[in-house]
Design a protein around this motif. Structure first.
Motif, mmCIF file in Angstrom:
data_model
loop_
_atom_site.group_PDB
_atom_site.id
_atom_site.type_symbol
_atom_site.label_atom_id
_atom_site.label_comp_id
_atom_site.label_asym_id
_atom_site.label_seq_id
_atom_site.Cartn_x
_atom_site.Cartn_y
_atom_site.Cartn_z
ATOM 1 N N HIS A 7 0.837 -1.207 0.000
ATOM 2 C CA HIS A 7 0.000 0.000 0.000
ATOM 3 C C HIS A 7 0.874 1.260 0.000
ATOM 4 O O HIS A 7 1.315 1.728 1.051
ATOM 5 C CB HIS A 7 -0.923 -0.027 1.231
ATOM 6 C CG HIS A 7 -2.041 0.962 1.170
ATOM 7 N ND1 HIS A 7 -3.330 0.649 1.515
ATOM 8 C CD2 HIS A 7 -2.069 2.271 0.804
ATOM 9 C CE1 HIS A 7 -4.104 1.710 1.375
ATOM 10 N NE2 HIS A 7 -3.364 2.716 0.953
ATOM 11 N N HIS A 9 1.635 5.223 -2.250
ATOM 12 C CA HIS A 9 1.053 6.207 -3.175
ATOM 13 C C HIS A 9 2.134 7.063 -3.816
ATOM 14 O O HIS A 9 3.088 7.462 -3.152
ATOM 15 C CB HIS A 9 0.094 7.137 -2.429
ATOM 16 C CG HIS A 9 -1.079 6.423 -1.848
ATOM 17 N ND1 HIS A 9 -2.120 5.966 -2.607
ATOM 18 C CD2 HIS A 9 -1.372 6.057 -0.575
ATOM 19 C CE1 HIS A 9 -3.009 5.368 -1.827
ATOM 20 N NE2 HIS A 9 -2.579 5.408 -0.584
ATOM 21 N N LYS A 121 -7.733 -0.392 -7.505
ATOM 22 C CA LYS A 121 -7.864 0.315 -6.235
ATOM 23 C C LYS A 121 -9.216 1.016 -6.229
ATOM 24 O O LYS A 121 -9.494 1.865 -7.086
ATOM 25 C CB LYS A 121 -6.740 1.350 -6.075
ATOM 26 C CG LYS A 121 -6.962 2.359 -4.923
ATOM 27 C CD LYS A 121 -6.948 1.687 -3.555
ATOM 28 C CE LYS A 121 -7.276 2.640 -2.416
ATOM 29 N NZ LYS A 121 -6.212 3.502 -1.962
ATOM 30 N N HIS A 186 -6.041 -0.834 5.635
ATOM 31 C CA HIS A 186 -5.935 -0.250 6.990
ATOM 32 C C HIS A 186 -6.628 -1.087 8.070
ATOM 33 O O HIS A 186 -6.921 -0.566 9.157
ATOM 34 C CB HIS A 186 -6.508 1.183 7.005
ATOM 35 C CG HIS A 186 -6.126 2.014 5.822
ATOM 36 N ND1 HIS A 186 -4.812 2.242 5.459
ATOM 37 C CD2 HIS A 186 -6.879 2.665 4.878
ATOM 38 C CE1 HIS A 186 -4.776 2.993 4.366
ATOM 39 N NE2 HIS A 186 -6.009 3.251 3.993
ATOM 40 N N ASP A 245 1.081 2.794 3.411
ATOM 41 C CA ASP A 245 0.439 4.036 2.956
ATOM 42 C C ASP A 245 1.500 5.115 2.694
ATOM 43 O O ASP A 245 1.183 6.307 2.739
ATOM 44 C CB ASP A 245 -0.603 4.554 3.960
ATOM 45 C CG ASP A 245 -1.829 5.162 3.264
ATOM 46 O OD1 ASP A 245 -1.887 5.126 2.026
ATOM 47 O OD2 ASP A 245 -2.714 5.678 3.965
HETATM 48 ZN ZN LIG Z 1 -3.764 4.774 0.995
#
Ligand SMILES: [Zn+2]
Length: 301
Positions: A7, A9, A121, A186, A245
Motif C-alpha cells: 500500500h 502512493h 484500487k 488499513h 500508505d
Molecule cells: Zn492509501
C-alpha cells in the motif's frame, strides 16, 4: 527478511485535484507536519532501499467522477503505468470509480491488458457503497482478468464521506463473489472488528495493516491487540498483508521503523497471559512477503 509493501502512493500536484491537495494541507496541519504535496517514485524507491522493502504496490485514486481533475481517467492511468514501466519491483493498480459504468469497465480492461496494471484500487469515500449491484460487472471482470481489488476502509480525509468506508458494505460482494480476491485497507481502523468479522466469514478477504504506524508510534498495544484478534479469528497469518500508505505516515513513523516494528512483532506477555497466542517468525514472514507474493503477484505460496 524479504518485504513487500502492498500500500503506497505516488502523485504530483499536477495530477490531483485542488480539493485533494487542500485535504492534504488540512491533514498535515492537524498533526503539525509539513504537507506532502508531491510524492515522487524516486522518493518511494529511496525509502524502499533504506527500509529493505524489495517490492511495492502503488495505489492511484480516481476522484474524477465528482471533481475537476487535471488529467482524464486514461491519462491518469497512463501516468502511473509509465512511472513504473520497466521497474520489476514496483507495480501499480488502476484507480477507478465504478460509477463510471461501461466507460470504467473498458478502462479497467485496458489498464490491465494494455498498460500492465496489476489490480484495482477502489475508493468508496468518493461517494458510493461497494455492495451496490450496479457494480457487479466490475467484480465479474476482476475475476475474469484474475486481479485483486483493494478497497479503502475506515479513516478518511476531509471532503470525502466516511460512511461509505464501512467494512460491512463489502460483505455482500465478498460472499457473492467467492473467487474475487479482496483486500481491505488499513484493517478498516477504527472499524477493525468489523473488518475482521467480514474477513473471518469470507476466505477471499485479506487485510492490509497500513496506517497503523499511528498506534505503533504511540500506543503499540493497539497493534498487538488487533493482530492477536486476527490470529484468534484465523485471518492472521495467511490473510494479513504488510503495508505503509507511504508517504502519508512518514511524519509519525518512517517506513524503515515501521518495517522494523513489524518484522520484530511479538505480543507482550500480558496479552499472552490473557489467552492470546504468541506469534511466530514464520507467520511474520508470511505477512511481510509470502501473502502478498501469492495474493497480489500471483506467485505460488
Ligand atoms: Zn492509501
Amino acid at each position: 527478511m524479504k518485504v513487500i509493501d502492498v500500500h503506497t502512493h505516488t502523485w504530483s500536484r499536477e495530477i490531483i485535484s485542488h480539493k485533494d491537495l487542500e485535504a492534504r494541507r488540512i491533514a498535515a496541519e492537524r498533526v503539525g507536519a509539513d504537507p506532502v504535496l508531491d510524492s515522487t517514485i524516486d522518493a518511494l524507491r529511496k525509502a524502499m532501499l533504506t527500509s529493505g522493502v524489495e517490492r511495492a504496490v502503488v495505489l492511484p485514486i480516481d476522484s474524477g467522477f465528482h471533481q475537476e481533475m487535471p488529467l482524464t481517467l486514461s491519462e491518469k492511468t497512463d501516468w502511473h503505468a509509465n512511472e513504473v514501466a520497466g521497474d520489476k519491483n514496483i507495480i501499480t493498480f488502476v484507480g477507478l470509480d465504478p460509477r463510471r459504468g461501461e466507460e470504467g469497465l473498458r478502462e479497467l480492461e485496458r489498464a490491465i491488458k494494455d498498460k500492465g496494471c496489476r489490480g484495482w484500487k477502489m475508493y468508496p469515500p468518493n461517494g458510493f457503497y461497494p455492495d451496490s449491484e450496479e457494480f457487479d460487472p466490475y467484480y465479474r471482470l476482476c475475476i475474469d482478468l484474475d486481479i485483486p481489488v483493494l478497497i479503502h476502509q475506515g479513516f478518511t480525509p476531509r471532503f470525502k464521506h466516511v460512511k461509505y468506508a464501512r467494512p460491512v458494505y463489502v460483505d455482500r460482494v465478498a460472499s457473492d463473489f467467492p473467487d474475487l480476491r479482496i483486500i481491505l485497507a488499513h484493517v478498516g481502523v477504527p472499524w477493525q472488528d468489523e473488518v475482521l468479522m467480514v474477513a473471518s466469514k469470507n476466505p477471499n478477504v485479506s487485510v492490509d495493516v497500513s496506517g497503523w504506524q499511528v498506534f505503533a508510534s504511540t500506543v503499540p498495544m493497539k497493534v498487538y491487540q488487533m493482530i492477536g484478534d486476527a490470529k484468534i479469528l484465523r485471518i492472521f497469518p495467511k490473510r494479513v498483508l504488510f503495508g505503509s500508505d507511504f508517504p502519508l505516515f512518514e511524519y509519525t513513523m518512517s517506513l524503515k521503523k515501521w518495517v522494523d516494528f513489524f518484522t520484530g512483532l511479538q505480543l507482550p506477555t500480558e496479552l499472552v497471559d490473557q489467552g492470546y497466542n504468541q506469534i511466530r517468525q514464520d507467520e511474520i514472514e508470511r505477512v511481510m512477503w509470502k501473502n502478498a507474493a501469492h495474493i497480489i503477484f500471483g506467485e505460488s505460496s
